[in-house]
Design a protein around this motif. Sequence first.
Motif, PDB file in Angstrom:
ATOM      1  N   MET A  33      76.953   5.496  91.795  1.00 54.86           N
ATOM      2  CA  MET A  33      75.554   5.130  91.960  1.00 54.86           C
ATOM      3  C   MET A  33      74.812   5.512  90.696  1.00 54.86           C
ATOM      4  O   MET A  33      74.912   6.638  90.204  1.00 54.86           O
ATOM      5  N   GLU A  34      74.055   4.606  90.154  1.00 52.33           N
ATOM      6  CA  GLU A  34      73.340   4.831  88.908  1.00 52.33           C
ATOM      7  C   GLU A  34      71.881   5.146  89.198  1.00 52.33           C
ATOM      8  O   GLU A  34      71.224   4.489  89.995  1.00 52.33           O
ATOM      9  N   VAL A  35      71.360   6.180  88.535  1.00 49.74           N
ATOM     10  CA  VAL A  35      69.956   6.558  88.669  1.00 49.74           C
ATOM     11  C   VAL A  35      69.283   6.278  87.336  1.00 49.74           C
ATOM     12  O   VAL A  35      69.618   6.885  86.314  1.00 49.74           O
ATOM     13  N   ASN A  36      68.367   5.325  87.308  1.00 50.08           N
ATOM     14  CA  ASN A  36      67.728   4.922  86.069  1.00 50.08           C
ATOM     15  C   ASN A  36      66.616   5.893  85.692  1.00 50.08           C
ATOM     16  O   ASN A  36      65.806   6.299  86.528  1.00 50.08           O
ATOM     17  N   PRO A  37      66.528   6.300  84.441  1.00 50.13           N
ATOM     18  CA  PRO A  37      65.446   7.170  84.018  1.00 50.13           C
ATOM     19  C   PRO A  37      64.151   6.382  83.884  1.00 50.13           C
ATOM     20  O   PRO A  37      64.090   5.191  84.151  1.00 50.13           O
ATOM     21  N   ALA A  38      63.102   7.070  83.461  1.00 52.11           N
ATOM     22  CA  ALA A  38      61.813   6.407  83.281  1.00 52.11           C
ATOM     23  C   ALA A  38      61.935   5.315  82.225  1.00 52.11           C
ATOM     24  O   ALA A  38      62.664   5.444  81.245  1.00 52.11           O
ATOM     25  N   LYS A  39      61.244   4.217  82.425  1.00 49.97           N
ATOM     26  CA  LYS A  39      61.347   3.066  81.530  1.00 49.97           C
ATOM     27  C   LYS A  39      60.846   3.409  80.129  1.00 49.97           C
ATOM     28  O   LYS A  39      59.785   3.997  79.955  1.00 49.97           O
ATOM     29  N   GLN A  40      61.642   3.056  79.145  1.00 49.63           N
ATOM     30  CA  GLN A  40      61.284   3.320  77.757  1.00 49.63           C
ATOM     31  C   GLN A  40      62.031   2.322  76.892  1.00 49.63           C
ATOM     32  O   GLN A  40      63.191   2.010  77.142  1.00 49.63           O
ATOM     33  N   GLU A  41      61.355   1.793  75.900  1.00 49.94           N
ATOM     34  CA  GLU A  41      61.960   0.810  75.015  1.00 49.94           C
ATOM     35  C   GLU A  41      62.885   1.524  74.036  1.00 49.94           C
ATOM     36  O   GLU A  41      62.456   2.342  73.233  1.00 49.94           O
ATOM     37  N   HIS A  42      64.158   1.199  74.131  1.00 50.76           N
ATOM     38  CA  HIS A  42      65.140   1.800  73.234  1.00 50.76           C
ATOM     39  C   HIS A  42      65.860   0.696  72.483  1.00 50.76           C
ATOM     40  O   HIS A  42      66.013  -0.439  72.967  1.00 50.76           O
ATOM     41  N   LEU A  43      66.300   1.068  71.285  1.00 52.19           N
ATOM     42  CA  LEU A  43      67.038   0.114  70.466  1.00 52.19           C
ATOM     43  C   LEU A  43      68.496  -0.009  70.901  1.00 52.19           C
ATOM     44  O   LEU A  43      69.142  -1.014  70.592  1.00 52.19           O
ATOM     45  N   LEU A  44      68.989   1.007  71.577  1.00 49.40           N
ATOM     46  CA  LEU A  44      70.379   1.015  72.000  1.00 49.40           C
ATOM     47  C   LEU A  44      70.482   0.856  73.505  1.00 49.40           C
ATOM     48  O   LEU A  44      69.583   1.285  74.244  1.00 49.40           O
ATOM     49  N   ALA A  45      71.574   0.221  73.947  1.00 48.55           N
ATOM     50  CA  ALA A  45      71.851   0.045  75.379  1.00 48.55           C
ATOM     51  C   ALA A  45      73.149   0.774  75.722  1.00 48.55           C
ATOM     52  O   ALA A  45      74.140   0.675  74.982  1.00 48.55           O
ATOM     53  N   LEU A  46      73.128   1.501  76.839  1.00 45.62           N
ATOM     54  CA  LEU A  46      74.294   2.266  77.289  1.00 45.62           C
ATOM     55  C   LEU A  46      74.882   1.620  78.526  1.00 45.62           C
ATOM     56  O   LEU A  46      74.169   1.346  79.503  1.00 45.62           O
ATOM     57  N   LYS A  47      76.175   1.378  78.487  1.00 46.27           N
ATOM     58  CA  LYS A  47      76.885   0.834  79.644  1.00 46.27           C
ATOM     59  C   LYS A  47      78.089   1.721  79.946  1.00 46.27           C
ATOM     60  O   LYS A  47      78.822   2.126  79.036  1.00 46.27           O
ATOM     61  N   VAL A  48      78.281   1.991  81.228  1.00 45.82           N
ATOM     62  CA  VAL A  48      79.380   2.836  81.680  1.00 45.82           C
ATOM     63  C   VAL A  48      80.135   2.097  82.772  1.00 45.82           C
ATOM     64  O   VAL A  48      79.527   1.567  83.713  1.00 45.82           O
ATOM     65  N   MET A  49      81.451   2.045  82.663  1.00 48.62           N
ATOM     66  CA  MET A  49      82.269   1.367  83.650  1.00 48.62           C
ATOM     67  C   MET A  49      83.481   2.237  83.969  1.00 48.62           C
ATOM     68  O   MET A  49      84.149   2.748  83.063  1.00 48.62           O
ATOM     69  N   ARG A  50      83.736   2.409  85.251  1.00 49.85           N
ATOM     70  CA  ARG A  50      84.925   3.152  85.653  1.00 49.85           C
ATOM     71  C   ARG A  50      86.172   2.294  85.446  1.00 49.85           C
ATOM     72  O   ARG A  50      86.184   1.110  85.789  1.00 49.85           O
ATOM     73  N   LEU A  51      87.225   2.907  84.893  1.00 51.42           N
ATOM     74  CA  LEU A  51      88.475   2.194  84.646  1.00 51.42           C
ATOM     75  C   LEU A  51      89.439   2.469  85.800  1.00 51.42           C
ATOM     76  O   LEU A  51      89.833   3.614  86.036  1.00 51.42           O
ATOM     77  N   THR A  52      89.780   1.429  86.507  1.00 52.88           N
ATOM     78  CA  THR A  52      90.740   1.533  87.604  1.00 52.88           C
ATOM     79  C   THR A  52      91.718   0.369  87.524  1.00 52.88           C
ATOM     80  O   THR A  52      91.467  -0.642  86.853  1.00 52.88           O
ATOM     81  N   LYS A  53      92.829   0.518  88.238  1.00 51.30           N
ATOM     82  CA  LYS A  53      93.812  -0.557  88.283  1.00 51.30           C
ATOM     83  C   LYS A  53      93.272  -1.713  89.128  1.00 51.30           C
ATOM     84  O   LYS A  53      92.524  -1.494  90.084  1.00 51.30           O
ATOM     85  N   PRO A  54      93.629  -2.945  88.803  1.00 48.04           N
ATOM     86  CA  PRO A  54      93.224  -4.074  89.648  1.00 48.04           C
ATOM     87  C   PRO A  54      93.980  -4.055  90.973  1.00 48.04           C
ATOM     88  O   PRO A  54      94.913  -3.280  91.164  1.00 48.04           O
ATOM     89  N   THR A  55      93.570  -4.916  91.871  1.00 50.02           N
ATOM     90  CA  THR A  55      94.228  -5.027  93.175  1.00 50.02           C
ATOM     91  C   THR A  55      94.791  -6.434  93.336  1.00 50.02           C
ATOM     92  O   THR A  55      94.349  -7.380  92.666  1.00 50.02           O
ATOM     93  N   LEU A  56      95.761  -6.566  94.210  1.00 49.16           N
ATOM     94  CA  LEU A  56      96.328  -7.881  94.493  1.00 49.16           C
ATOM     95  C   LEU A  56      95.324  -8.719  95.288  1.00 49.16           C
ATOM     96  O   LEU A  56      94.706  -8.232  96.240  1.00 49.16           O
ATOM     97  N   PHE A  57      95.190  -9.958  94.878  1.00 48.70           N
ATOM     98  CA  PHE A  57      94.243 -10.842  95.549  1.00 48.70           C
ATOM     99  C   PHE A  57      94.758 -11.210  96.950  1.00 48.70           C
ATOM    100  O   PHE A  57      95.942 -11.472  97.143  1.00 48.70           O
ATOM    101  N   THR A  58      93.862 -11.203  97.888  1.00 42.98           N
ATOM    102  CA  THR A  58      94.207 -11.598  99.260  1.00 42.98           C
ATOM    103  C   THR A  58      93.302 -12.737  99.704  1.00 42.98           C
ATOM    104  O   THR A  58      92.129 -12.809  99.311  1.00 42.98           O
ATOM    105  N   ASN A  59      93.860 -13.618 100.512  1.00 43.75           N
ATOM    106  CA  ASN A  59      93.068 -14.708 101.073  1.00 43.75           C
ATOM    107  C   ASN A  59      93.356 -14.818 102.564  1.00 43.75           C
ATOM    108  O   ASN A  59      94.273 -14.194 103.082  1.00 43.75           O
ATOM    109  N   ILE A  60      92.554 -15.596 103.235  1.00 46.45           N
ATOM    110  CA  ILE A  60      92.722 -15.805 104.670  1.00 46.45           C
ATOM    111  C   ILE A  60      93.314 -17.201 104.877  1.00 46.45           C
ATOM    112  O   ILE A  60      92.637 -18.214 104.656  1.00 46.45           O
ATOM    113  N   PRO A  61      94.593 -17.280 105.251  1.00 44.20           N
ATOM    114  CA  PRO A  61      95.205 -18.604 105.427  1.00 44.20           C
ATOM    115  C   PRO A  61      94.647 -19.320 106.655  1.00 44.20           C
ATOM    116  O   PRO A  61      94.467 -18.720 107.717  1.00 44.20           O
TER     117      PRO A  61
END
Length: 418
Positions: free
Chosen positions: A1-29
């Motif tokens: 869950m991300e908590v955004n700080p107070a709005k402020q104009e910044h020149l840089l953008a920060l992105k964070v992503m958790r690295l996990t293994k993918p999963t096998l795709f499933t469908n409903i036949p």
Amino acid sequence: MEVNPAKQEHLLALKVMRLTKPTLFTNIPVTCEEKDLPGDLFNQLMRDDPSTVNGAEILMLGEMLTLPQNFGNIFLGETFSSYISVHNDSNQVVKDILVKADLQTSSQRLNLSASNAAVAELKPDCCIDDVIHHEVKEIGTHILVCAVSYTTQGGEKMYFRKFFKFQVLKPLDVKTKFYNAESDLSSVTDEVFLEAQIQNITTSPMFMEKVSLEPSIMYNVAELNSVNQAGECVTTFGSRAYLQPMDTRQYLYCLKPKKEFAEKAGIIKGVTVIGKLDIVWKTNLGERGRLQTSQLQRMAPGYGDVRLSLEAIPDTVNLEEPFHITCKITNCSSERTMDLVLEMCNTSSIHWCGISGRQLGKLHPSSSLCLALTLLSSVQGLQSVSGLRLTDTFLKRTYEYDDIAQVCVVSLAIKVES
């Protein structure tokens, strides 16, 4: 869950992503019989679907992989990995960029950044990337704190932070039980059996790669979770080592005191450190987790002031024929010398041979003596050896020992016929 700080104009953008293994795709036949109104329409659509398996279209599991759509669950013992990217969204060069990643737990704050050195400059549309790893060792709330500081072209120092909050869950429920066993041979001292019950409390199956016991310096351990079949060691859990959600598996270990601790192990009192369990598992697509329990402790059995144990006894004896046993008497007191008298009391089936009430002499603290005794049984079947009494003449205290062991009594005539 991300908590955004107070709005402020910044020149840089920060992105964070958790690295996990993918999963096998499933469908409903969705299918139907050819005589139904859609005919072969549904089956044809499934055959044309690129995510299905050729020749097995009605299976829910497909051949494709899907990327995680949410943060997912993090379990104790797993490795938390995250990708951090700082991108220059402006059209100017920024200087002295410092990216710092800390993980705040309930008990400590850890620095996860690979480098604490500042980057000299970052041009427009360029980015700074970092991958952090951390083996999760605490349950409860964790907060990933990512902080970025930099200097603009005008010399203004800028700073902002982002917080990512997540929960670390417990993957396994581990329960232990101790069983004390006394051996009948003088070359082997008391054994301790440890039963470990491990339950998978996650929502997905686990592959149990290793469950071992690391003993303390006092013990040697033998695993009792495999059997020898045709010269090969085969696990008692079968060929599949998967543990389904909410399933429980029991592991058994036998611990024997080392030779240098053997004499002390028999009379030790209080809490004894046994060792710790080391558990390694894998989840979907080989994601690895590992847990080590704290040091397991057990309360050593209390033998009182005097301990009597059997060193040798036959399994089978003849009816009304004398047989011999060897007893070991140990003074468990650490400071008091005993003057012992041995009395032998007959029972309805067991009769002692020899003089009752004889003096055994003085027995010093933490020392032992061995006695060879003779007895016979007048009743067939499984008989209990009872009736020994030890009296300490100093304290006028008598110690009673019944049901010391059991022996099978057979008739000689029956034995010859067989």
